[in-house]
Structure formats: C-alpha cells, structure tokens
Design a protein around this motif. Sequence first.
Motif, PDB file in Angstrom:
ATOM      1  N   TYR A  26       0.801  -1.225   0.000  1.00 34.62           N
ATOM      2  CA  TYR A  26       0.000   0.000   0.000  1.00 34.62           C
ATOM      3  C   TYR A  26       0.833   1.273   0.000  1.00 34.62           C
ATOM      4  O   TYR A  26       0.330   2.349   0.265  1.00 34.62           O
ATOM      5  CB  TYR A  26      -1.002  -0.014   1.166  1.00 34.62           C
ATOM      6  CG  TYR A  26      -0.405  -0.325   2.527  1.00 34.62           C
ATOM      7  CD1 TYR A  26       0.072   0.693   3.346  1.00 34.62           C
ATOM      8  CD2 TYR A  26      -0.303  -1.644   2.970  1.00 34.62           C
ATOM      9  CE1 TYR A  26       0.621   0.417   4.577  1.00 34.62           C
ATOM     10  CE2 TYR A  26       0.247  -1.938   4.205  1.00 34.62           C
ATOM     11  CZ  TYR A  26       0.719  -0.906   5.015  1.00 34.62           C
ATOM     12  OH  TYR A  26       1.271  -1.184   6.230  1.00 34.62           O
ATOM     13  N   SER A  64     -12.879  -0.100  -3.660  1.00 34.55           N
ATOM     14  CA  SER A  64     -12.607   1.058  -2.796  1.00 34.55           C
ATOM     15  C   SER A  64     -11.116   1.293  -2.620  1.00 34.55           C
ATOM     16  O   SER A  64     -10.718   2.227  -1.947  1.00 34.55           O
ATOM     17  CB  SER A  64     -13.242   0.829  -1.417  1.00 34.55           C
ATOM     18  OG  SER A  64     -12.502  -0.134  -0.706  1.00 34.55           O
ATOM     19  N   ARG A  65     -10.283   0.425  -3.228  1.00 30.04           N
ATOM     20  CA  ARG A  65      -8.850   0.439  -2.928  1.00 30.04           C
ATOM     21  C   ARG A  65      -8.204   1.800  -3.191  1.00 30.04           C
ATOM     22  O   ARG A  65      -8.154   2.279  -4.320  1.00 30.04           O
ATOM     23  CB  ARG A  65      -8.133  -0.695  -3.683  1.00 30.04           C
ATOM     24  CG  ARG A  65      -8.175  -0.610  -5.185  1.00 30.04           C
ATOM     25  CD  ARG A  65      -7.571  -1.858  -5.851  1.00 30.04           C
ATOM     26  NE  ARG A  65      -8.450  -3.016  -5.724  1.00 30.04           N
ATOM     27  CZ  ARG A  65      -8.574  -3.975  -6.634  1.00 30.04           C
ATOM     28  NH1 ARG A  65      -7.857  -3.949  -7.738  1.00 30.04           N
ATOM     29  NH2 ARG A  65      -9.397  -4.995  -6.450  1.00 30.04           N
ATOM     30  N   GLU A  66      -7.705   2.393  -2.125  1.00 28.10           N
ATOM     31  CA  GLU A  66      -6.999   3.670  -2.212  1.00 28.10           C
ATOM     32  C   GLU A  66      -5.661   3.478  -2.915  1.00 28.10           C
ATOM     33  O   GLU A  66      -5.029   4.440  -3.345  1.00 28.10           O
ATOM     34  CB  GLU A  66      -6.810   4.204  -0.783  1.00 28.10           C
ATOM     35  CG  GLU A  66      -6.692   5.688  -0.677  1.00 28.10           C
ATOM     36  CD  GLU A  66      -6.934   6.170   0.752  1.00 28.10           C
ATOM     37  OE1 GLU A  66      -8.092   6.121   1.208  1.00 28.10           O
ATOM     38  OE2 GLU A  66      -5.971   6.568   1.419  1.00 28.10           O
ATOM     39  N   ILE A  88     -16.074   6.646  -5.083  1.00 27.76           N
ATOM     40  CA  ILE A  88     -15.050   6.328  -4.071  1.00 27.76           C
ATOM     41  C   ILE A  88     -13.690   6.823  -4.554  1.00 27.76           C
ATOM     42  O   ILE A  88     -12.903   7.370  -3.782  1.00 27.76           O
ATOM     43  CB  ILE A  88     -15.002   4.816  -3.732  1.00 27.76           C
ATOM     44  CG1 ILE A  88     -16.391   4.290  -3.355  1.00 27.76           C
ATOM     45  CG2 ILE A  88     -14.015   4.567  -2.589  1.00 27.76           C
ATOM     46  CD1 ILE A  88     -16.441   2.803  -3.039  1.00 27.76           C
ATOM     47  N   ASN A  92     -11.252   9.303  -2.605  1.00 22.85           N
ATOM     48  CA  ASN A  92      -9.880   8.883  -2.314  1.00 22.85           C
ATOM     49  C   ASN A  92      -8.858   9.863  -2.869  1.00 22.85           C
ATOM     50  O   ASN A  92      -7.841  10.153  -2.229  1.00 22.85           O
ATOM     51  CB  ASN A  92      -9.613   7.488  -2.894  1.00 22.85           C
ATOM     52  CG  ASN A  92     -10.279   6.385  -2.086  1.00 22.85           C
ATOM     53  OD1 ASN A  92     -10.699   6.598  -0.949  1.00 22.85           O
ATOM     54  ND2 ASN A  92     -10.369   5.203  -2.664  1.00 22.85           N
ATOM     55  N   ASN A  95      -8.755  12.887  -0.797  1.00 26.62           N
ATOM     56  CA  ASN A  95      -8.162  12.571   0.508  1.00 26.62           C
ATOM     57  C   ASN A  95      -6.644  12.434   0.464  1.00 26.62           C
ATOM     58  O   ASN A  95      -5.957  12.784   1.411  1.00 26.62           O
ATOM     59  CB  ASN A  95      -8.781  11.290   1.062  1.00 26.62           C
ATOM     60  CG  ASN A  95     -10.211  11.490   1.516  1.00 26.62           C
ATOM     61  OD1 ASN A  95     -10.668  12.616   1.680  1.00 26.62           O
ATOM     62  ND2 ASN A  95     -10.939  10.407   1.710  1.00 26.62           N
TER      63      ASN A  95
ATOM     64  N   THR B  39      -7.662  -3.432   3.439  1.00 28.01           N
ATOM     65  CA  THR B  39      -7.731  -1.969   3.516  1.00 28.01           C
ATOM     66  C   THR B  39      -7.325  -1.397   4.877  1.00 28.01           C
ATOM     67  O   THR B  39      -7.062  -0.200   4.985  1.00 28.01           O
ATOM     68  CB  THR B  39      -9.156  -1.461   3.194  1.00 28.01           C
ATOM     69  OG1 THR B  39     -10.108  -2.172   3.997  1.00 28.01           O
ATOM     70  CG2 THR B  39      -9.484  -1.657   1.732  1.00 28.01           C
ATOM     71  N   SER B  41      -4.634  -1.902   6.944  1.00 26.53           N
ATOM     72  CA  SER B  41      -3.245  -1.529   7.244  1.00 26.53           C
ATOM     73  C   SER B  41      -2.932  -0.093   6.840  1.00 26.53           C
ATOM     74  O   SER B  41      -2.285   0.645   7.585  1.00 26.53           O
ATOM     75  CB  SER B  41      -2.265  -2.480   6.540  1.00 26.53           C
ATOM     76  OG  SER B  41      -2.258  -3.718   7.197  1.00 26.53           O
ATOM     77  N   LEU B  42      -3.397   0.306   5.654  1.00 29.32           N
ATOM     78  CA  LEU B  42      -3.170   1.685   5.205  1.00 29.32           C
ATOM     79  C   LEU B  42      -3.879   2.653   6.143  1.00 29.32           C
ATOM     80  O   LEU B  42      -3.331   3.705   6.502  1.00 29.32           O
ATOM     81  CB  LEU B  42      -3.650   1.850   3.757  1.00 29.32           C
ATOM     82  CG  LEU B  42      -3.575   3.253   3.154  1.00 29.32           C
ATOM     83  CD1 LEU B  42      -2.175   3.845   3.253  1.00 29.32           C
ATOM     84  CD2 LEU B  42      -4.026   3.232   1.690  1.00 29.32           C
ATOM     85  N   LEU B  79      -0.517  -8.090   6.560  1.00 30.61           N
ATOM     86  CA  LEU B  79      -1.723  -7.243   6.567  1.00 30.61           C
ATOM     87  C   LEU B  79      -2.669  -7.669   7.688  1.00 30.61           C
ATOM     88  O   LEU B  79      -3.201  -6.841   8.428  1.00 30.61           O
ATOM     89  CB  LEU B  79      -2.470  -7.327   5.218  1.00 30.61           C
ATOM     90  CG  LEU B  79      -1.781  -6.744   3.986  1.00 30.61           C
ATOM     91  CD1 LEU B  79      -2.684  -6.928   2.753  1.00 30.61           C
ATOM     92  CD2 LEU B  79      -1.436  -5.274   4.146  1.00 30.61           C
ATOM     93  N   ALA B 123     -14.474   0.340   4.273  1.00 35.54           N
ATOM     94  CA  ALA B 123     -13.412   0.444   3.273  1.00 35.54           C
ATOM     95  C   ALA B 123     -13.468  -0.802   2.389  1.00 35.54           C
ATOM     96  O   ALA B 123     -12.560  -1.633   2.365  1.00 35.54           O
ATOM     97  CB  ALA B 123     -12.060   0.608   3.946  1.00 35.54           C
ATOM     98  N   ASP B 124     -14.590  -0.934   1.719  1.00 39.25           N
ATOM     99  CA  ASP B 124     -14.818  -1.975   0.724  1.00 39.25           C
ATOM    100  C   ASP B 124     -16.015  -1.513  -0.095  1.00 39.25           C
ATOM    101  O   ASP B 124     -17.034  -1.111   0.474  1.00 39.25           O
ATOM    102  CB  ASP B 124     -15.118  -3.322   1.376  1.00 39.25           C
ATOM    103  CG  ASP B 124     -15.196  -4.414   0.328  1.00 39.25           C
ATOM    104  OD1 ASP B 124     -14.189  -5.102   0.093  1.00 39.25           O
ATOM    105  OD2 ASP B 124     -16.264  -4.563  -0.305  1.00 39.25           O
ATOM    106  N   GLY B 141     -12.645   4.904   1.104  1.00 34.30           N
ATOM    107  CA  GLY B 141     -11.259   4.464   1.050  1.00 34.30           C
ATOM    108  C   GLY B 141     -10.644   4.363   2.431  1.00 34.30           C
ATOM    109  O   GLY B 141     -11.320   4.558   3.452  1.00 34.30           O
ATOM    110  N   SER B 142      -9.331   4.091   2.458  1.00 39.83           N
ATOM    111  CA  SER B 142      -8.663   3.854   3.734  1.00 39.83           C
ATOM    112  C   SER B 142      -8.472   5.144   4.538  1.00 39.83           C
ATOM    113  O   SER B 142      -8.541   5.119   5.767  1.00 39.83           O
ATOM    114  CB  SER B 142      -7.308   3.188   3.494  1.00 39.83           C
ATOM    115  OG  SER B 142      -7.511   1.865   3.040  1.00 39.83           O
TER     116      SER B 142
END
Lengths: 164, 421
Positions: A26, A64-66, A88, A92, A95, B39, B41-42, B79, B123-124, B141-142
Amino acid sequence: MEGTVFRYGDNIDTDVIIPARYCTEYTADKLAPHALEDLDRTFVQRVKDGDIIVAGKNFGCGSSRENAPIAIKGAGVACVIAESFARIFYRNSINIGLPILECPEAVQGSMEGDRLHIDIKTGEIENLTQSGHWKAVAFPEGIQEIISLGGLAAYVRARLNPVK
Amino acid sequence: MSAMTIAEKILAQHSGKESVSPGDLLFAKVDRILGTDVTASLSIQVFKDMGAEKVFDPSLLVLVNDHFVPAKDIQAAQLSKNMRQFAHEQGVDAYFEVGRSGICHSIVPDQGLVKPGDLLVGADSHTCTYGAVGALATGVGSTDMAAAWALGELWFRVPSTIRVEVTGKLKPFVGAKDVILHVISKLGVDGALYKVLEFHGDTIEAMNIDERITISNMAVEAGAKSGIIPSDEITLTYMKEVGVHDAQLLDADPDAHYDSVLRVDVSDLKPQVAKPYLPSNAVDVDEVVGQQLEQVVIGSCTNGRVSDFEVAWRLLQGKKVHPSTRLLIIPSTREIFQQLMANGWANDFVEAGAVITPSTCGPCIGGHMGVLAEEETGLYTTNRNFVGRNGHPTSKVFLSGPAVAAVSAIRGKITNPEVMF
C-alpha cells in the motif's frame, strides 16, 4: 502545471489501475511500478513527472482500494481529467491529494501526446498543442476546504489538535 | 419538514438536521465502520499520521479477515497481523479471525452489526450490501476509514435517489441476480453515479434477506452510493433471528422527491449472463449458450448464502462437474458452511467434483484460491468482470446467478437451466 496527455477511454476501473495481486502492498514506491499495467503495459516506462491522464466517463469505478490513486500519483501523474469519476475514487483522490478535474469538454478536445497547461486552483485547462481552453466543474465549497487544508488527514489532524 | 427518501432520512437523522436535500455537504455520525485485511493496514498508518492514538469509540469498528485469507503469502500475513494488533490495542470486540470469520458482507448483517436506519461506512466498495436491511451503507477508502475511526463521523454529499420499481413473479431458474444484472444493464455502469438506488415493488417485497443482499450488493456496479430496500416484516423477522430486537420499519415518505423512476417488469425475464468486461453487459443466457468454461465459481458477497447454495444444490445433486471444468463452492461464513454440511449439500457438492474453499474473497478479486490463467474463461456468481479482475488480463469472466452457474458447471459450457431441465 504542464504535462503530456495519456488518453484513455470510459470506465477505467480500479482492477486495471492497480490489480488486486499487488494490493498486499500500500505504499507508493511498491504500487507505482504496476500502475495501469493491465491496461497499458508501457505506461510506467513512458510517463514522466507532471504528466496528465485524460479519460472518459466513470474513471476509477470498482473497488474502494486507495491503492489506485496512490499508484497513479506515485507514477508521477500530476492530474487526472475525466468526464466523470466513480464516487469512491473521487473521495480517495481528494483525501490523498491527487488533483482531479471533471471536464467533459477538455476530454473531447485532448488527444494522446497533447501538452496541457492546468491551473488546479481555478480549474482552467489549456491545450497547448491544439488550441483549446476550458474550465473544469468546481468542487463544492466544503470539499474545497478539505483540499485547501491539504487533504482529509490534515483536516482530522487539525480537528484533533486545535491550535491553542 | 419536507418529504424525504430513505437515504435523506438517514443522513438528516445522523447529522442532527430536520431535513436535508440532494447536494448538501454535511458531517454525519456513523453507526459502524467496516475494515478488512486488504484496507485496514493503510488506515492504521494514516490514523497514526493524523496524530490520533485512540479510536473515537471501539464499538463502532468491525474488522474482518476475508480478502487474502488464509494468508496467501508473507505480505498478506502481515496485513492481517497489522489489523489483529490494532484491534487488540484499541479494544475492538468485533474483530473476526480466520476460522471464526467469513466474507464481511455476510458477517456484518448475520452478526447483528447493522439494522434499518443505520449509517455505515466500510473500506470496501460492496459495503452498499446492507441496504438489504434498510441501512444507508457505502464504500469509502482507507483515509476516510481512518478519519471515521478518529472522529466517529465523516463528510457526505447528500445523494439524489433513483426509485427502482421491480414488479412481476419470477419464472423458475430466475432469481435476484438475474433481476439486478438486468437493472444494471438498463442503468449502465455509471447510470447511478453519486446517487442512491431505492428498490420497491412486489418482486423485491417477496424476496428473502439472502435475495435482497444480492440486489443491494450490486448497486455499486451502477455507480451508486448505496442500494436501499425499505425494511418490512421480512427484515424485522431476520433482525430478530440475528439478535436485534429494536429494529424499526423504515420507508421513504410517500411524496419524496426522486431523481428519476425506473420501472422494470420481470415477469418474463430470462436467466441473465453479463459478458466480459462489464457487469452491465447482461444478456439473456441463450445469447451466450455454448461458451466453454474452464472454471465456475459459486460464492462471494453477492451469491454466497444458504439460498444461493440451495439453488445450486438442487441442480447439482447426483450430477458430475464436467471433466474439463473446475467448480469452486465458497460458503460466505462458517455458519453457512455448517448449514451446507448439516443439510448434506456439502457432501453432494464434493461428490459432484467441486472443491469447497474457506470463506474468502479469493477468486473474485483474482487474489488467490482459484485465479485464472492466460486465455481461461470462467462463469462466476460474483459481481465484477473487469479486465484482469479474476486473474490474467486475457482471462474472461461471465457473471450469472447460481442456477446458470450450476448447470453450466455440469455441461462445461454456458447452459440455460430452462432447457436442461
């Protein structure tokens, strides 16, 4: 800012921006080498700091993965201009401080390799290769506040530790 | 007070306002914040960067191991380890460990962690699933998750709402997945961007919670913020079963304002299949019959519940999976797996030649436990079929409900269950 256009189509999803197989990582340095890998294998080799992605509707749809805006920003992209963004991805990007602009006219008027000049603050976009000048959709007021503070993390930091 | 949709009511209530209108930007208190191994950990890193030490309220947090579990490699193990340590440090009770866990979007409702009228972020992207029980639930998001952990609230733009009215009695072999694939094919993958879908009509009212989960789960595939179904007696009965006794009926005001109304009559709907590479590419199964399949997956947050496996089991019992095809069965949670065993279905699936995997998102995200090779083709009951989603970028995935998936696994090619039986 000024950069070269990488032009893509509609519905560029988070699975092609950064596939899940890389999402056990990440951080920008681990994600950036795989940015857009399943869409454009040569993107990472060709992109230079300050370049601009220009794409169609619904950019960043899917997960949703940033990790997705982090990968794009980490690869050197200074701004993404699209006809519209998936919600999303939109959140993101704000953000994490990846500048994004919604401007269908600029998308229609820009081609791969064009040079664009962008003023992020005013949303003004100028195509230096083909003549063209547009203004992106302005961010709502509350979102502008988060952006001007430097992103959501800075906003929360300010709320948790108010200046006395 | 002006008339409101369900989403508007929930956002007004959680931001302390009498009423809200689409476009309003507001901060609203959240009832739960969902994170997963992929998601969290971030978020933990961002949370620390924010200068935060303790979460606003540990009872708001739900942390679920589901994406890369059991750990597929060292990074994935790290993670989960990060999330496990954070849950322990912060005193989070709703932490779900491998073996006592499952796919988050089955865990959250089945553990009674969401109820009608709740505002939930996760966060999904498939957090929109909880619209099935009348909640406004949406993916973030995270960094958003970290902010919600720190503040107990988050910013929202009040979305406008599209009212989707689904009417008609479904034919045999046609289910909730066929309905939602059909609706998304009408809306397109960005047809509900920045908006909420609110589902009504006798077809939806007749659906059980498993089926409603399938409907709400895929709202995000039309770009929606959430896909909400009014809570009714079916919802309240389910809520009692999962230990929530104070759930309320919730519906929109009769004169609420909608962005638009989509009316869909599904009386004659055929089984649907969405072609690669978009979930909006749904066609009648007859248009793709005969497509060879290397792998069939029945499971995921979309179709991994007891009702889904019942449909599959009725068609698969006593039959064999085609020699050139692999069938993966993924019960969403431990309890669902136990139900499959208690009913004898688990044994029948294995006898047929299927493999039953642990509860995981694995193959749905091309993560592990059934990734597709170059040029392979799959038929999945999952929710997305983007390029490279399920494995090699040249692999292809068709999306369907469990009935089409089951008969197609037997034939080794896409098959119309109406013709086979």
